[in-house]
Design a protein around this motif. Structure first.
Motif, PDB file in Angstrom:
ATOM      1  N   GLY A 207       0.777  -1.236   0.000  1.00  0.00           N
ATOM      2  CA  GLY A 207       0.000   0.000   0.000  1.00  0.00           C
ATOM      3  C   GLY A 207       0.807   1.283   0.000  1.00  0.00           C
ATOM      4  O   GLY A 207       0.255   2.362  -0.209  1.00  0.00           O
ATOM      5  N   PHE A 208       2.124   1.210   0.248  1.00  0.00           N
ATOM      6  CA  PHE A 208       2.971   2.401   0.303  1.00  0.00           C
ATOM      7  C   PHE A 208       3.900   2.454  -0.897  1.00  0.00           C
ATOM      8  O   PHE A 208       4.382   1.409  -1.362  1.00  0.00           O
ATOM      9  CB  PHE A 208       3.859   2.384   1.561  1.00  0.00           C
ATOM     10  N   ASN A 209       4.197   3.674  -1.371  1.00  0.00           N
ATOM     11  CA  ASN A 209       5.372   3.796  -2.232  1.00  0.00           C
ATOM     12  C   ASN A 209       6.586   3.831  -1.318  1.00  0.00           C
ATOM     13  O   ASN A 209       6.456   3.854  -0.082  1.00  0.00           O
ATOM     14  CB  ASN A 209       5.279   5.027  -3.146  1.00  0.00           C
ATOM     15  N   LEU A 210       7.764   3.814  -1.872  1.00  0.00           N
ATOM     16  CA  LEU A 210       8.982   3.694  -1.062  1.00  0.00           C
ATOM     17  C   LEU A 210       9.091   4.835  -0.053  1.00  0.00           C
ATOM     18  O   LEU A 210       9.401   4.609   1.126  1.00  0.00           O
ATOM     19  CB  LEU A 210      10.215   3.663  -1.970  1.00  0.00           C
ATOM     20  N   GLU A 211       8.828   6.055  -0.500  1.00  0.00           N
ATOM     21  CA  GLU A 211       8.956   7.204   0.396  1.00  0.00           C
ATOM     22  C   GLU A 211       7.953   7.130   1.542  1.00  0.00           C
ATOM     23  O   GLU A 211       8.287   7.416   2.704  1.00  0.00           O
ATOM     24  CB  GLU A 211       8.760   8.505  -0.391  1.00  0.00           C
ATOM     25  N   GLN A 212       6.725   6.739   1.243  1.00  0.00           N
ATOM     26  CA  GLN A 212       5.708   6.611   2.296  1.00  0.00           C
ATOM     27  C   GLN A 212       6.073   5.514   3.290  1.00  0.00           C
ATOM     28  O   GLN A 212       5.895   5.685   4.503  1.00  0.00           O
ATOM     29  CB  GLN A 212       4.345   6.308   1.668  1.00  0.00           C
ATOM     30  N   ALA A 213       6.573   4.399   2.777  1.00  0.00           N
ATOM     31  CA  ALA A 213       6.940   3.286   3.654  1.00  0.00           C
ATOM     32  C   ALA A 213       8.037   3.711   4.624  1.00  0.00           C
ATOM     33  O   ALA A 213       7.980   3.402   5.826  1.00  0.00           O
ATOM     34  CB  ALA A 213       7.400   2.089   2.823  1.00  0.00           C
ATOM     35  N   ILE A 214       9.023   4.446   4.119  1.00  0.00           N
ATOM     36  CA  ILE A 214      10.124   4.910   4.973  1.00  0.00           C
ATOM     37  C   ILE A 214       9.605   5.913   5.998  1.00  0.00           C
ATOM     38  O   ILE A 214       9.948   5.841   7.192  1.00  0.00           O
ATOM     39  CB  ILE A 214      11.244   5.519   4.116  1.00  0.00           C
ATOM     40  N   GLU A 215       8.770   6.856   5.550  1.00  0.00           N
ATOM     41  CA  GLU A 215       8.217   7.866   6.469  1.00  0.00           C
ATOM     42  C   GLU A 215       7.398   7.200   7.575  1.00  0.00           C
ATOM     43  O   GLU A 215       7.512   7.553   8.758  1.00  0.00           O
ATOM     44  CB  GLU A 215       7.354   8.852   5.690  1.00  0.00           C
ATOM     45  N   PHE A 216       6.581   6.226   7.191  1.00  0.00           N
ATOM     46  CA  PHE A 216       5.749   5.519   8.164  1.00  0.00           C
ATOM     47  C   PHE A 216       6.616   4.770   9.168  1.00  0.00           C
ATOM     48  O   PHE A 216       6.459   4.917  10.392  1.00  0.00           O
ATOM     49  CB  PHE A 216       4.835   4.551   7.423  1.00  0.00           C
ATOM     50  N   ALA A 217       7.558   3.983   8.679  1.00  0.00           N
ATOM     51  CA  ALA A 217       8.384   3.160   9.561  1.00  0.00           C
ATOM     52  C   ALA A 217       9.272   3.995  10.470  1.00  0.00           C
ATOM     53  O   ALA A 217       9.557   3.607  11.606  1.00  0.00           O
ATOM     54  CB  ALA A 217       9.230   2.208   8.726  1.00  0.00           C
ATOM     55  N   ALA A 218       9.703   5.147   9.995  1.00  0.00           N
ATOM     56  CA  ALA A 218      10.603   5.998  10.785  1.00  0.00           C
ATOM     57  C   ALA A 218       9.925   6.536  12.041  1.00  0.00           C
ATOM     58  O   ALA A 218      10.602   6.934  12.993  1.00  0.00           O
ATOM     59  CB  ALA A 218      11.097   7.155   9.922  1.00  0.00           C
ATOM     60  N   CYS A 219       8.588   6.518  12.068  1.00  0.00           N
ATOM     61  CA  CYS A 219       7.842   7.045  13.212  1.00  0.00           C
ATOM     62  C   CYS A 219       7.455   5.962  14.219  1.00  0.00           C
ATOM     63  O   CYS A 219       6.736   6.242  15.181  1.00  0.00           O
ATOM     64  CB  CYS A 219       6.583   7.760  12.723  1.00  0.00           C
ATOM     65  N   LEU A 220       7.931   4.753  13.994  1.00  0.00           N
ATOM     66  CA  LEU A 220       7.539   3.634  14.847  1.00  0.00           C
ATOM     67  C   LEU A 220       8.724   3.117  15.645  1.00  0.00           C
ATOM     68  O   LEU A 220       9.875   3.191  15.193  1.00  0.00           O
ATOM     69  CB  LEU A 220       6.971   2.494  13.989  1.00  0.00           C
ATOM     70  N   PRO A 221       8.470   2.544  16.832  1.00  0.00           N
ATOM     71  CA  PRO A 221       9.549   1.927  17.620  1.00  0.00           C
ATOM     72  C   PRO A 221       9.932   0.571  17.017  1.00  0.00           C
ATOM     73  O   PRO A 221       9.168  -0.386  17.103  1.00  0.00           O
ATOM     74  CB  PRO A 221       8.929   1.778  19.008  1.00  0.00           C
ATOM     75  N   LEU A 222      11.097   0.515  16.407  1.00  0.00           N
ATOM     76  CA  LEU A 222      11.507  -0.690  15.681  1.00  0.00           C
ATOM     77  C   LEU A 222      11.513  -1.928  16.568  1.00  0.00           C
ATOM     78  O   LEU A 222      11.230  -3.031  16.106  1.00  0.00           O
ATOM     79  CB  LEU A 222      12.890  -0.490  15.062  1.00  0.00           C
ATOM     80  N   ALA A 223      11.829  -1.752  17.838  1.00  0.00           N
ATOM     81  CA  ALA A 223      11.935  -2.910  18.732  1.00  0.00           C
ATOM     82  C   ALA A 223      10.588  -3.604  18.915  1.00  0.00           C
ATOM     83  O   ALA A 223      10.550  -4.781  19.305  1.00  0.00           O
ATOM     84  CB  ALA A 223      12.486  -2.468  20.084  1.00  0.00           C
ATOM     85  N   SER A 224       9.495  -2.901  18.636  1.00  0.00           N
ATOM     86  CA  SER A 224       8.161  -3.486  18.819  1.00  0.00           C
ATOM     87  C   SER A 224       7.604  -4.099  17.547  1.00  0.00           C
ATOM     88  O   SER A 224       6.519  -4.675  17.560  1.00  0.00           O
ATOM     89  CB  SER A 224       7.182  -2.409  19.318  1.00  0.00           C
ATOM     90  N   ILE A 225       8.322  -3.979  16.437  1.00  0.00           N
ATOM     91  CA  ILE A 225       7.828  -4.457  15.151  1.00  0.00           C
ATOM     92  C   ILE A 225       8.539  -5.754  14.766  1.00  0.00           C
ATOM     93  O   ILE A 225       9.762  -5.770  14.595  1.00  0.00           O
ATOM     94  CB  ILE A 225       8.044  -3.406  14.041  1.00  0.00           C
ATOM     95  N   GLU A 226       7.776  -6.848  14.656  1.00  0.00           N
ATOM     96  CA  GLU A 226       8.385  -8.104  14.195  1.00  0.00           C
ATOM     97  C   GLU A 226       8.778  -7.984  12.732  1.00  0.00           C
ATOM     98  O   GLU A 226       9.878  -8.373  12.345  1.00  0.00           O
ATOM     99  CB  GLU A 226       7.412  -9.276  14.365  1.00  0.00           C
ATOM    100  N   TYR A 227       7.843  -7.478  11.924  1.00  0.00           N
ATOM    101  CA  TYR A 227       8.103  -7.273  10.501  1.00  0.00           C
ATOM    102  C   TYR A 227       6.931  -6.524   9.901  1.00  0.00           C
ATOM    103  O   TYR A 227       5.869  -6.387  10.525  1.00  0.00           O
ATOM    104  CB  TYR A 227       8.316  -8.597   9.761  1.00  0.00           C
ATOM    105  N   ILE A 228       7.103  -6.050   8.684  1.00  0.00           N
ATOM    106  CA  ILE A 228       6.020  -5.446   7.921  1.00  0.00           C
ATOM    107  C   ILE A 228       5.885  -6.222   6.610  1.00  0.00           C
ATOM    108  O   ILE A 228       6.872  -6.442   5.906  1.00  0.00           O
ATOM    109  CB  ILE A 228       6.250  -3.943   7.670  1.00  0.00           C
ATOM    110  N   GLU A 229       4.669  -6.685   6.325  1.00  0.00           N
ATOM    111  CA  GLU A 229       4.432  -7.460   5.103  1.00  0.00           C
ATOM    112  C   GLU A 229       4.313  -6.543   3.892  1.00  0.00           C
ATOM    113  O   GLU A 229       3.573  -5.551   3.934  1.00  0.00           O
ATOM    114  CB  GLU A 229       3.135  -8.270   5.229  1.00  0.00           C
ATOM    115  N   GLU A 230       5.024  -6.893   2.846  1.00  0.00           N
ATOM    116  CA  GLU A 230       4.925  -6.201   1.555  1.00  0.00           C
ATOM    117  C   GLU A 230       4.816  -4.685   1.729  1.00  0.00           C
ATOM    118  O   GLU A 230       3.820  -4.061   1.366  1.00  0.00           O
ATOM    119  CB  GLU A 230       3.718  -6.725   0.769  1.00  0.00           C
TER     120      GLU A 230
END
Length: 362
Positions: A207-230
Protein backbone atom coordinates in the motif's frame (compact mmCIF):
# COMPACT_ATOMS: atom_id res chain seq x y z
CA UNK A 1 -3.51 -60.87 5.03
CA UNK A 2 -1.99 -59.35 8.16
CA UNK A 3 -3.46 -56.32 9.93
CA UNK A 4 -0.51 -54.23 8.75
CA UNK A 5 -1.06 -55.34 5.15
CA UNK A 6 -4.76 -54.51 5.42
CA UNK A 7 -3.94 -51.01 6.72
CA UNK A 8 -1.50 -50.49 3.85
CA UNK A 9 -4.02 -51.55 1.20
CA UNK A 10 -4.75 -48.37 -0.79
CA UNK A 11 -8.10 -46.75 -0.24
CA UNK A 12 -10.32 -46.47 -3.31
CA UNK A 13 -12.52 -43.46 -3.95
CA UNK A 14 -16.10 -44.72 -4.01
CA UNK A 15 -18.14 -41.54 -3.79
CA UNK A 16 -17.42 -37.87 -4.40
CA UNK A 17 -19.65 -34.82 -4.27
CA UNK A 18 -19.13 -31.16 -4.97
CA UNK A 19 -21.16 -28.49 -3.20
CA UNK A 20 -21.16 -24.70 -3.26
CA UNK A 21 -21.45 -22.38 -0.25
CA UNK A 22 -21.97 -18.69 0.33
CA UNK A 23 -21.65 -17.06 3.74
CA UNK A 24 -22.48 -13.44 4.48
CA UNK A 25 -20.07 -11.49 6.67
CA UNK A 26 -21.31 -9.51 9.66
CA UNK A 27 -18.59 -6.95 8.97
CA UNK A 28 -16.67 -6.55 5.70
CA UNK A 29 -13.16 -8.00 5.77
CA UNK A 30 -10.18 -6.23 4.18
CA UNK A 31 -8.66 -7.74 1.05
CA UNK A 32 -5.77 -5.42 0.32
CA UNK A 33 -7.39 -1.98 0.14
CA UNK A 34 -10.78 -3.46 -0.78
CA UNK A 35 -13.42 -5.10 1.44
CA UNK A 36 -15.61 -8.14 0.93
CA UNK A 37 -19.02 -8.66 2.53
CA UNK A 38 -19.54 -12.26 1.41
CA UNK A 39 -17.42 -15.38 1.03
CA UNK A 40 -18.19 -18.09 -1.50
CA UNK A 41 -16.48 -21.34 -2.31
CA UNK A 42 -16.80 -25.09 -2.74
CA UNK A 43 -16.89 -28.09 -0.44
CA UNK A 44 -15.50 -31.30 -1.91
CA UNK A 45 -16.57 -34.45 -0.09
CA UNK A 46 -15.11 -37.91 -0.63
CA UNK A 47 -15.66 -41.42 0.71
CA UNK A 48 -12.85 -43.94 0.23
CA UNK A 49 -12.59 -47.54 1.37
CA UNK A 50 -10.76 -50.82 1.14
CA UNK A 51 -11.72 -54.28 2.36
CA UNK A 52 -11.39 -53.35 6.03
CA UNK A 53 -12.19 -49.69 6.51
CA UNK A 54 -13.92 -46.62 5.15
CA UNK A 55 -12.87 -42.98 5.40
CA UNK A 56 -14.79 -39.79 4.70
CA UNK A 57 -13.28 -36.34 4.37
CA UNK A 58 -14.40 -32.87 3.35
CA UNK A 59 -12.30 -29.94 2.19
CA UNK A 60 -13.02 -26.32 1.44
CA UNK A 61 -11.81 -24.91 -1.87
CA UNK A 62 -12.30 -21.16 -1.99
CA UNK A 63 -10.12 -19.09 -4.30
CA UNK A 64 -9.81 -15.46 -3.20
CA UNK A 65 -11.19 -13.77 -6.29
CA UNK A 66 -14.38 -12.16 -7.54
CA UNK A 67 -15.81 -8.76 -6.57
CA UNK A 68 -15.60 -6.64 -3.44
CA UNK A 69 -18.60 -5.11 -1.68
CA UNK A 70 -18.53 -2.17 -4.11
CA UNK A 71 -18.41 -4.34 -7.23
CA UNK A 72 -14.68 -3.89 -7.87
CA UNK A 73 -12.63 -6.90 -8.96
CA UNK A 74 -10.19 -8.36 -6.43
CA UNK A 75 -6.69 -8.44 -7.86
CA UNK A 76 -3.34 -9.73 -6.68
CA UNK A 77 -4.74 -12.81 -4.96
CA UNK A 78 -6.17 -15.94 -6.66
CA UNK A 79 -5.65 -15.91 -10.40
CA UNK A 80 -8.48 -18.42 -10.88
CA UNK A 81 -12.19 -17.81 -10.43
CA UNK A 82 -14.67 -20.00 -8.58
CA UNK A 83 -16.17 -20.87 -11.98
CA UNK A 84 -12.74 -22.03 -13.21
CA UNK A 85 -12.36 -24.38 -10.25
CA UNK A 86 -15.94 -25.66 -10.52
CA UNK A 87 -15.53 -26.45 -14.20
CA UNK A 88 -12.25 -28.30 -13.72
CA UNK A 89 -13.53 -30.25 -10.72
CA UNK A 90 -16.66 -31.28 -12.60
CA UNK A 91 -14.38 -32.80 -15.24
CA UNK A 92 -12.07 -34.46 -12.72
CA UNK A 93 -14.67 -36.08 -10.46
CA UNK A 94 -15.73 -38.88 -12.85
CA UNK A 95 -12.06 -39.66 -13.52
CA UNK A 96 -11.43 -40.10 -9.81
CA UNK A 97 -14.26 -42.57 -9.29
CA UNK A 98 -12.97 -46.03 -8.28
CA UNK A 99 -9.37 -44.80 -8.33
CA UNK A 100 -6.81 -44.98 -5.54
CA UNK A 101 -6.74 -41.90 -3.35
CA UNK A 102 -3.18 -41.35 -4.66
CA UNK A 103 -4.83 -40.24 -7.91
CA UNK A 104 -5.78 -37.07 -6.03
CA UNK A 105 -2.08 -36.19 -5.82
CA UNK A 106 -1.65 -36.76 -9.56
CA UNK A 107 -4.41 -34.29 -10.34
CA UNK A 108 -3.08 -31.86 -7.73
CA UNK A 109 0.32 -31.90 -9.41
CA UNK A 110 -1.17 -31.43 -12.87
CA UNK A 111 -3.57 -28.62 -11.98
CA UNK A 112 -2.62 -25.04 -12.81
CA UNK A 113 -5.24 -23.75 -10.35
CA UNK A 114 -3.56 -23.29 -6.92
CA UNK A 115 -6.76 -23.54 -4.88
CA UNK A 116 -7.69 -26.79 -6.59
CA UNK A 117 -4.20 -28.24 -6.18
CA UNK A 118 -4.27 -27.40 -2.49
CA UNK A 119 -7.77 -28.81 -2.04
CA UNK A 120 -6.98 -32.11 -3.76
CA UNK A 121 -3.74 -32.61 -1.85
CA UNK A 122 -5.50 -31.73 1.40
CA UNK A 123 -8.27 -34.22 0.63
CA UNK A 124 -5.63 -36.91 0.09
CA UNK A 125 -3.95 -36.02 3.39
CA UNK A 126 -7.23 -36.24 5.28
CA UNK A 127 -8.25 -39.56 3.72
CA UNK A 128 -4.78 -40.97 4.37
CA UNK A 129 -5.05 -40.00 8.04
CA UNK A 130 -2.19 -37.51 7.91
CA UNK A 131 -4.23 -34.87 9.76
CA UNK A 132 -5.22 -37.34 12.49
CA UNK A 133 -3.74 -36.64 15.90
CA UNK A 134 -3.36 -32.96 15.17
CA UNK A 135 -6.64 -31.79 16.69
CA UNK A 136 -5.23 -29.01 18.80
CA UNK A 137 -6.66 -25.89 20.38
CA UNK A 138 -6.85 -23.12 17.80
CA UNK A 139 -3.73 -20.96 17.66
CA UNK A 140 -3.71 -17.63 15.93
CA UNK A 141 -2.37 -14.11 15.95
CA UNK A 142 -5.24 -11.64 16.51
CA UNK A 143 -5.98 -9.36 13.56
CA UNK A 144 -6.47 -5.66 14.26
CA UNK A 145 -8.03 -3.42 11.64
CA UNK A 146 -10.47 -0.52 11.37
CA UNK A 147 -13.98 -1.63 10.49
CA UNK A 148 -15.26 0.37 7.55
CA UNK A 149 -18.26 1.62 9.52
CA UNK A 150 -15.89 3.24 12.03
CA UNK A 151 -14.54 6.78 11.58
CA UNK A 152 -11.11 7.16 10.01
CA UNK A 153 -9.70 8.12 13.38
CA UNK A 154 -11.08 5.03 15.11
CA UNK A 155 -8.31 4.75 17.67
CA UNK A 156 -10.69 4.41 20.61
CA UNK A 157 -12.70 1.54 19.06
CA UNK A 158 -9.58 -0.36 18.04
CA UNK A 159 -8.02 0.34 21.43
CA UNK A 160 -10.93 -1.40 23.12
CA UNK A 161 -10.25 -4.50 21.06
CA UNK A 162 -6.58 -4.39 22.04
CA UNK A 163 -7.40 -3.92 25.72
CA UNK A 164 -9.66 -6.99 25.61
CA UNK A 165 -6.91 -9.29 24.31
CA UNK A 166 -6.03 -12.24 26.53
CA UNK A 167 -2.95 -11.85 28.71
CA UNK A 168 -1.18 -14.67 26.89
CA UNK A 169 -1.36 -12.87 23.52
CA UNK A 170 2.14 -11.68 22.73
CA UNK A 171 1.70 -10.51 19.13
CA UNK A 172 -0.98 -9.01 16.90
CA UNK A 173 -1.28 -8.35 13.19
CA UNK A 174 -2.24 -4.80 12.23
CA UNK A 175 -3.52 -3.75 8.82
CA UNK A 176 -1.79 -0.57 7.65
CA UNK A 177 -1.61 1.51 4.44
CA UNK A 178 -5.40 1.75 4.62
CA UNK A 179 -5.85 5.30 5.95
CA UNK A 180 -3.88 8.52 6.49
CA UNK A 181 -0.31 7.98 7.71
CA UNK A 182 -0.88 10.18 10.76
CA UNK A 183 -3.91 8.15 11.85
CA UNK A 184 -2.10 4.85 11.45
CA UNK A 185 1.02 6.04 13.27
CA UNK A 186 -1.22 7.24 16.09
CA UNK A 187 -2.96 3.86 16.11
CA UNK A 188 0.32 1.94 16.42
CA UNK A 189 1.45 4.07 19.35
CA UNK A 190 -1.95 3.74 21.02
CA UNK A 191 -1.82 -0.06 20.75
CA UNK A 192 1.62 -0.11 22.35
CA UNK A 193 0.54 2.32 25.07
CA UNK A 194 -2.14 -0.18 26.08
CA UNK A 195 0.04 -3.29 25.71
CA UNK A 196 3.71 -2.21 25.70
CA UNK A 197 4.99 -5.78 25.48
CA UNK A 198 3.11 -6.61 22.29
CA UNK A 199 5.05 -7.37 19.13
CA UNK A 200 3.37 -6.09 15.99
CA UNK A 201 3.18 -7.76 12.60
CA UNK A 202 2.23 -4.99 10.19
CA UNK A 203 0.54 -5.77 6.89
CA UNK A 204 0.80 -3.07 4.22
CA UNK A 205 -0.43 -5.15 1.26
CA UNK A 206 1.87 -3.14 -1.04
CA UNK A 207 0.00 0.00 0.00
CA UNK A 208 2.97 2.40 0.30
CA UNK A 209 5.37 3.80 -2.23
CA UNK A 210 8.98 3.69 -1.06
CA UNK A 211 8.96 7.20 0.40
CA UNK A 212 5.71 6.61 2.30
CA UNK A 213 6.94 3.29 3.65
CA UNK A 214 10.12 4.91 4.97
CA UNK A 215 8.22 7.87 6.47
CA UNK A 216 5.75 5.52 8.16
CA UNK A 217 8.38 3.16 9.56
CA UNK A 218 10.60 6.00 10.78
CA UNK A 219 7.84 7.04 13.21
CA UNK A 220 7.54 3.63 14.85
CA UNK A 221 9.55 1.93 17.62
CA UNK A 222 11.51 -0.69 15.68
CA UNK A 223 11.94 -2.91 18.73
CA UNK A 224 8.16 -3.49 18.82
CA UNK A 225 7.83 -4.46 15.15
CA UNK A 226 8.39 -8.10 14.20
CA UNK A 227 8.10 -7.27 10.50
CA UNK A 228 6.02 -5.45 7.92
CA UNK A 229 4.43 -7.46 5.10
CA UNK A 230 4.92 -6.20 1.56
CA UNK A 231 5.77 -2.62 2.55
CA UNK A 232 6.22 -1.25 -0.98
CA UNK A 233 3.99 -1.03 -4.04
CA UNK A 234 7.00 -2.15 -6.06
CA UNK A 235 8.50 -5.23 -4.36
CA UNK A 236 11.87 -4.34 -5.86
CA UNK A 237 11.93 -1.40 -3.41
CA UNK A 238 11.75 -3.62 -0.31
CA UNK A 239 15.53 -3.88 0.02
CA UNK A 240 15.93 -0.12 -0.33
CA UNK A 241 13.27 0.28 2.37
CA UNK A 242 15.27 -2.00 4.66
CA UNK A 243 18.54 -0.24 3.95
CA UNK A 244 16.93 3.08 4.88
CA UNK A 245 15.10 2.03 8.04
CA UNK A 246 16.28 -1.49 9.01
CA UNK A 247 12.75 -2.71 9.67
CA UNK A 248 12.44 -6.45 8.89
CA UNK A 249 9.99 -7.19 6.12
CA UNK A 250 8.00 -10.17 4.87
CA UNK A 251 6.59 -11.39 1.57
CA UNK A 252 2.92 -12.21 1.08
CA UNK A 253 1.37 -11.24 -2.25
CA UNK A 254 4.66 -11.88 -4.06
CA UNK A 255 4.30 -15.58 -3.30
CA UNK A 256 1.06 -15.73 -5.29
CA UNK A 257 2.85 -15.30 -8.61
CA UNK A 258 3.18 -18.61 -10.47
CA UNK A 259 6.72 -17.51 -11.38
CA UNK A 260 7.81 -16.88 -7.79
CA UNK A 261 11.11 -18.49 -6.80
CA UNK A 262 12.59 -17.96 -3.35
CA UNK A 263 15.55 -15.57 -3.34
CA UNK A 264 17.19 -14.38 -0.13
CA UNK A 265 17.23 -10.59 0.16
CA UNK A 266 18.44 -8.10 2.76
CA UNK A 267 15.87 -7.67 5.51
CA UNK A 268 13.62 -10.54 4.42
CA UNK A 269 12.58 -12.24 7.65
CA UNK A 270 9.35 -14.14 6.91
CA UNK A 271 7.11 -15.64 4.25
CA UNK A 272 3.39 -15.30 4.87
CA UNK A 273 2.07 -18.38 3.12
CA UNK A 274 -1.57 -18.60 2.05
CA UNK A 275 -1.94 -22.23 0.90
CA UNK A 276 -5.17 -21.59 -1.03
CA UNK A 277 -3.24 -19.15 -3.22
CA UNK A 278 -0.06 -21.16 -3.67
CA UNK A 279 -0.88 -24.79 -4.40
CA UNK A 280 -0.40 -28.33 -3.18
CA UNK A 281 0.93 -29.31 0.23
CA UNK A 282 4.01 -30.70 -1.52
CA UNK A 283 4.66 -27.29 -3.10
CA UNK A 284 4.19 -25.60 0.26
CA UNK A 285 6.65 -27.96 1.90
CA UNK A 286 9.28 -27.33 -0.76
CA UNK A 287 8.94 -23.57 -0.29
CA UNK A 288 9.14 -23.89 3.49
CA UNK A 289 12.22 -26.11 3.31
CA UNK A 290 14.04 -23.66 1.04
CA UNK A 291 13.16 -20.59 3.11
CA UNK A 292 14.06 -22.31 6.38
CA UNK A 293 17.51 -23.15 5.02
CA UNK A 294 18.07 -19.39 4.72
CA UNK A 295 16.77 -18.63 8.21
CA UNK A 296 13.48 -17.15 6.95
CA UNK A 297 10.37 -17.83 9.03
CA UNK A 298 7.32 -19.39 7.37
CA UNK A 299 3.89 -18.52 8.73
CA UNK A 300 0.68 -20.01 7.36
CA UNK A 301 -2.11 -17.50 6.87
CA UNK A 302 -5.74 -17.63 5.82
CA UNK A 303 -7.23 -16.45 2.54
CA UNK A 304 -10.41 -15.61 4.45
CA UNK A 305 -11.63 -19.21 4.39
CA UNK A 306 -14.75 -20.28 6.24
CA UNK A 307 -14.51 -22.46 9.36
CA UNK A 308 -13.94 -25.72 7.45
CA UNK A 309 -10.89 -24.26 5.75
CA UNK A 310 -9.60 -22.54 8.88
CA UNK A 311 -9.68 -25.78 10.88
CA UNK A 312 -7.68 -27.51 8.16
CA UNK A 313 -5.11 -24.70 8.08
CA UNK A 314 -4.74 -24.91 11.84
CA UNK A 315 -4.06 -28.64 11.62
CA UNK A 316 -1.70 -28.20 8.67
CA UNK A 317 0.23 -25.46 10.48
CA UNK A 318 0.79 -27.77 13.44
CA UNK A 319 2.35 -30.29 11.04
CA UNK A 320 4.49 -28.24 8.64
CA UNK A 321 5.18 -25.06 10.69
CA UNK A 322 4.92 -26.34 14.27
CA UNK A 323 7.06 -23.56 15.75
CA UNK A 324 4.99 -20.71 14.31
CA UNK A 325 1.52 -19.51 15.27
CA UNK A 326 -0.54 -19.18 12.07
CA UNK A 327 -2.49 -16.08 11.08
CA UNK A 328 -6.06 -17.37 11.05
CA UNK A 329 -8.01 -14.71 12.96
CA UNK A 330 -10.68 -13.95 10.36
CA UNK A 331 -13.71 -16.01 11.43
CA UNK A 332 -15.20 -13.41 13.78
CA UNK A 333 -16.69 -11.57 10.79
CA UNK A 334 -18.48 -14.66 9.44
CA UNK A 335 -22.22 -14.86 10.14
CA UNK A 336 -22.24 -18.69 9.94
CA UNK A 337 -19.89 -21.61 10.35
CA UNK A 338 -19.29 -24.08 7.54
CA UNK A 339 -19.43 -27.80 8.47
CA UNK A 340 -17.07 -27.27 11.41
CA UNK A 341 -18.69 -25.43 14.31
CA UNK A 342 -16.81 -22.68 16.12
CA UNK A 343 -19.81 -21.83 18.30
CA UNK A 344 -21.77 -19.57 15.98
CA UNK A 345 -25.56 -19.74 16.15
CA UNK A 346 -25.78 -21.41 12.72
CA UNK A 347 -23.48 -23.99 11.16
CA UNK A 348 -24.08 -24.98 7.55
CA UNK A 349 -23.97 -28.74 7.06
CA UNK A 350 -23.20 -30.54 3.80
CA UNK A 351 -26.90 -31.27 3.27
CA UNK A 352 -27.64 -27.53 3.41
CA UNK A 353 -25.39 -26.75 0.45
CA UNK A 354 -26.40 -26.85 -3.24
CA UNK A 355 -25.05 -29.96 -4.96
CA UNK A 356 -23.11 -29.22 -8.16
CA UNK A 357 -21.80 -32.68 -9.10
CA UNK A 358 -21.48 -36.17 -7.66
CA UNK A 359 -20.31 -39.70 -8.39
CA UNK A 360 -21.08 -43.02 -6.73
CA UNK A 361 -21.10 -46.76 -7.31
CA UNK A 362 -24.76 -46.80 -8.23
Amino acid sequence: MTTTQQQLTPLTLTQLSLHQFTVDLDKPLPVGKLRIAQRSGLVLSAIASNSTRQQQALVEISPLSGLDNQGQALSGFSSESLADVTQQLSTILPQLQQQSIDKLLDFAQESTLPSLAFGLSQLHAKLAGKFDGHAIAPRTIPLIYRHNDEPLSAVSAVSERVASLADNVYAVKVKVAQDALEDEIKLIHQILAIRPNLKLRLDANRGFNLEQAIEFAACLPLASIEYIEEPCQNPDDNQAFYQAIEMPWALDESLNSPDYQFTMQAGLTALIIKPMLIGSIEKLQQLIDTATEHGVRCILSSSLEASLGIEALNRLASIITPDEIPGLDTLAAFSQDLVVSTGKANCLKLADLPLLASTSNS
